[in-house]
Design a protein around this motif. Sequence first.
Motif, mmCIF file in Angstrom:
data_model
loop_
_atom_site.group_PDB
_atom_site.id
_atom_site.type_symbol
_atom_site.label_atom_id
_atom_site.label_comp_id
_atom_site.label_asym_id
_atom_site.label_seq_id
_atom_site.Cartn_x
_atom_site.Cartn_y
_atom_site.Cartn_z
ATOM 1 N N LYS A 37 -4.588 -4.398 8.805
ATOM 2 C CA LYS A 37 -3.250 -4.919 8.488
ATOM 3 C C LYS A 37 -3.201 -6.440 8.555
ATOM 4 C CE LYS A 37 -1.224 -4.250 13.079
ATOM 5 N NZ LYS A 37 -0.201 -3.537 13.828
ATOM 6 N N TRP A 38 -4.236 -7.036 9.171
ATOM 7 C CA TRP A 38 -4.339 -8.497 9.216
ATOM 8 C C TRP A 38 -5.385 -8.996 8.217
ATOM 9 C CZ3 TRP A 38 -5.021 -7.250 14.945
ATOM 10 C CH2 TRP A 38 -3.770 -6.980 15.538
ATOM 11 N N HIS A 39 -5.828 -8.101 7.342
ATOM 12 C CA HIS A 39 -6.758 -8.420 6.254
ATOM 13 C C HIS A 39 -8.147 -8.830 6.743
ATOM 14 C CE1 HIS A 39 -3.266 -7.983 3.737
ATOM 15 N NE2 HIS A 39 -2.633 -8.910 4.449
ATOM 16 N N PHE A 40 -8.598 -8.245 7.857
ATOM 17 C CA PHE A 40 -9.971 -8.454 8.307
ATOM 18 C C PHE A 40 -10.883 -7.586 7.441
ATOM 19 C CE2 PHE A 40 -8.286 -10.515 11.890
ATOM 20 C CZ PHE A 40 -9.290 -10.969 12.726
ATOM 21 N N SER A 41 -12.020 -8.114 7.054
ATOM 22 C CA SER A 41 -13.005 -7.306 6.345
ATOM 23 C C SER A 41 -13.778 -6.483 7.373
ATOM 24 C CB SER A 41 -13.976 -8.208 5.584
ATOM 25 O OG SER A 41 -14.752 -8.978 6.493
ATOM 26 N N ARG A 42 -14.547 -5.516 6.907
ATOM 27 C CA ARG A 42 -15.394 -4.732 7.811
ATOM 28 C C ARG A 42 -16.339 -5.659 8.577
ATOM 29 N NH1 ARG A 42 -15.405 0.775 7.004
ATOM 30 N NH2 ARG A 42 -17.505 1.044 7.849
ATOM 31 N N THR A 43 -16.881 -6.645 7.876
ATOM 32 C CA THR A 43 -17.784 -7.600 8.519
ATOM 33 C C THR A 43 -17.056 -8.402 9.593
ATOM 34 O OG1 THR A 43 -19.050 -7.764 6.465
ATOM 35 C CG2 THR A 43 -19.392 -9.502 8.094
ATOM 36 N N GLY A 44 -15.827 -8.816 9.307
ATOM 37 C CA GLY A 44 -15.038 -9.556 10.289
ATOM 38 C C GLY A 44 -14.760 -8.729 11.537
ATOM 39 N N ILE A 45 -14.473 -7.448 11.333
ATOM 40 C CA ILE A 45 -14.245 -6.550 12.474
ATOM 41 C C ILE A 45 -15.527 -6.398 13.276
ATOM 42 C CG2 ILE A 45 -13.601 -4.203 13.162
ATOM 43 C CD1 ILE A 45 -11.909 -4.086 10.547
#
Length: 116
Positions: A37-45
């Motif tokens: 919901k905060w537009h994090f990508s899988r890589t960012g997570i």
Amino acid sequence: MLSALRFLLILTVVFMGLKQGWAMLTVQPNMLQLFGKWHFSRTGIMITGGVTLISAVLILFPRTFVWGNFLMAASILMITCFHLWDKDLKGVAIELPFLLLNLVIIFLQHPLGKPH
């Protein structure tokens, strides 16, 4: 007595950090929903999870104790700020005790470290 309390609080923080960090690193559905919901990508997570895991391990050692707590508190503060951005006070209320716990154990210091 105080040393046992410090040890218990540290173990609690480390356990929670490892648990949440692993959930982020492996991009569990609940983490994908939260960070998505905060537009994090899988890589960012996954990167956030890696930082959380590293910070949990750093907390275990007296020499890296403060750095580990700093990293974990920064991660929690980031999530808290995103909840505030969404005006999600329930999310903020959930995160604040964990942030405060990191600050309390910094104040109490590592039980095996040299007293200052």
